[in-house]
Motif scaffolding. Sequence first.
Motif, PDB file in Angstrom:
ATOM      1  N   ARG A 114       0.833  -1.213   0.000  1.00 56.17           N
ATOM      2  CA  ARG A 114       0.000   0.000   0.000  1.00 56.17           C
ATOM      3  C   ARG A 114       0.869   1.267   0.000  1.00 56.17           C
ATOM      4  NH1 ARG A 114      -5.229  -1.067   0.278  1.00 56.17           N
ATOM      5  NH2 ARG A 114      -6.033  -2.937   1.276  1.00 56.17           N
ATOM      6  N   GLU A 120      -3.264   4.243  -7.308  1.00 58.80           N
ATOM      7  CA  GLU A 120      -4.536   3.749  -6.768  1.00 58.80           C
ATOM      8  C   GLU A 120      -5.290   2.902  -7.794  1.00 58.80           C
ATOM      9  OE1 GLU A 120      -4.435   3.908  -3.187  1.00 58.80           O
ATOM     10  OE2 GLU A 120      -6.403   3.392  -4.012  1.00 58.80           O
ATOM     11  N   GLU A 121      -5.282   3.352  -9.060  1.00 63.41           N
ATOM     12  CA  GLU A 121      -6.103   2.655 -10.079  1.00 63.41           C
ATOM     13  C   GLU A 121      -5.651   1.208 -10.231  1.00 63.41           C
ATOM     14  OE1 GLU A 121      -3.127   3.915 -13.544  1.00 63.41           O
ATOM     15  OE2 GLU A 121      -5.064   3.060 -14.025  1.00 63.41           O
ATOM     16  N   THR A 124      -6.494  -0.838  -6.221  1.00 63.57           N
ATOM     17  CA  THR A 124      -7.856  -1.289  -5.911  1.00 63.57           C
ATOM     18  C   THR A 124      -8.163  -2.651  -6.541  1.00 63.57           C
ATOM     19  OG1 THR A 124      -8.413   1.045  -5.904  1.00 63.57           O
ATOM     20  CG2 THR A 124     -10.250  -0.502  -5.806  1.00 63.57           C
ATOM     21  N   ASN A 128      -8.818  -6.138  -4.522  1.00 65.76           N
ATOM     22  CA  ASN A 128     -10.117  -6.822  -4.718  1.00 65.76           C
ATOM     23  C   ASN A 128      -9.867  -8.269  -5.112  1.00 65.76           C
ATOM     24  OD1 ASN A 128     -11.517  -4.527  -4.133  1.00 65.76           O
ATOM     25  ND2 ASN A 128     -11.877  -3.951  -6.280  1.00 65.76           N
TER      26      ASN A 128
END
Length: 233
Positions: A114, A120-121, A124, A128
């Motif tokens: 992190r 970020e794109e 995530t 997931n």
Amino acid sequence: KEKVEITKEQRALIKAILDAYNRHQIPQDVTKKLLQEQYSAEENFLLLTEVATSQVQVLVEFTKNIPGFLSLDREDQIALLKGSAVEAMFLRSAQVLSEKKPSGYTEVLEERIRKSGMSEEFMTPMFNFYKSIGELHMTQEEQALLTTITILTPDRPYVKSHEAVERLQETMLDVLRKLCVLQHPQEPQYFARLLGRLTELRTLHHYHVEMLTSWKTNDHKFTPLLCEIWDVQ
Ligand SMILES: Cc1cccc(C)c1Nc1c(-c2c(F)cccc2F)nc2cccc(C)n12
């Protein structure tokens, strides 16, 4: 209702693949560093590069022990490894991150990912995916077989003997299908769900190519092995 039976040969195949999968783990010194080094985006990225390099080495050793792999055309062996490496590594890191091991290794690895300066794109969809793998609660055999099936994907770039790879992959798919029926009798769709994860892996593969480019643009250094497996200059 057809009686699902695993043959003697298939049991031997599962044992060979599981032994290879468990034999090849990331060396202790790499995982120890993850727990010791301080936290900065640079340090985290450096450590993740070490983990990635070690994961590629572990993957190559595991792949060589897949029954039938070394009988494939040598150039096809390289094409399969290069084409499947990141997908196999996503699976491996997903499995590591979803095991709540007492070593605290998973939390540290997640924290460093992190805070490694990744966009970020990409973060995530990656987390997931890790969550969706964790929710499957795959057995070790299922994890090892799913990784094997990913590696033996016939339609990777530059694979010449498509049929030979397809035959080998079908052998593994048949074993995994039977295992799923026997180990998850209450979930008839479990096998289909596992294969669905392979589709998600393809999307992550594309994200990974973009991530490599953005890291290169920001002048991040890779190791020679990572440059070779992903054709990075
Ligand atoms: C070890 C690790 C674990 C989880 C997330 C990440 C970003 C990493 N690290 C990298 C990965 C990578 C991987 F190893 C497994 C899964 C997905 C990946 F993006 N690929 C590369 C390519 C060049 C440099 C690094 C640091 N890197």
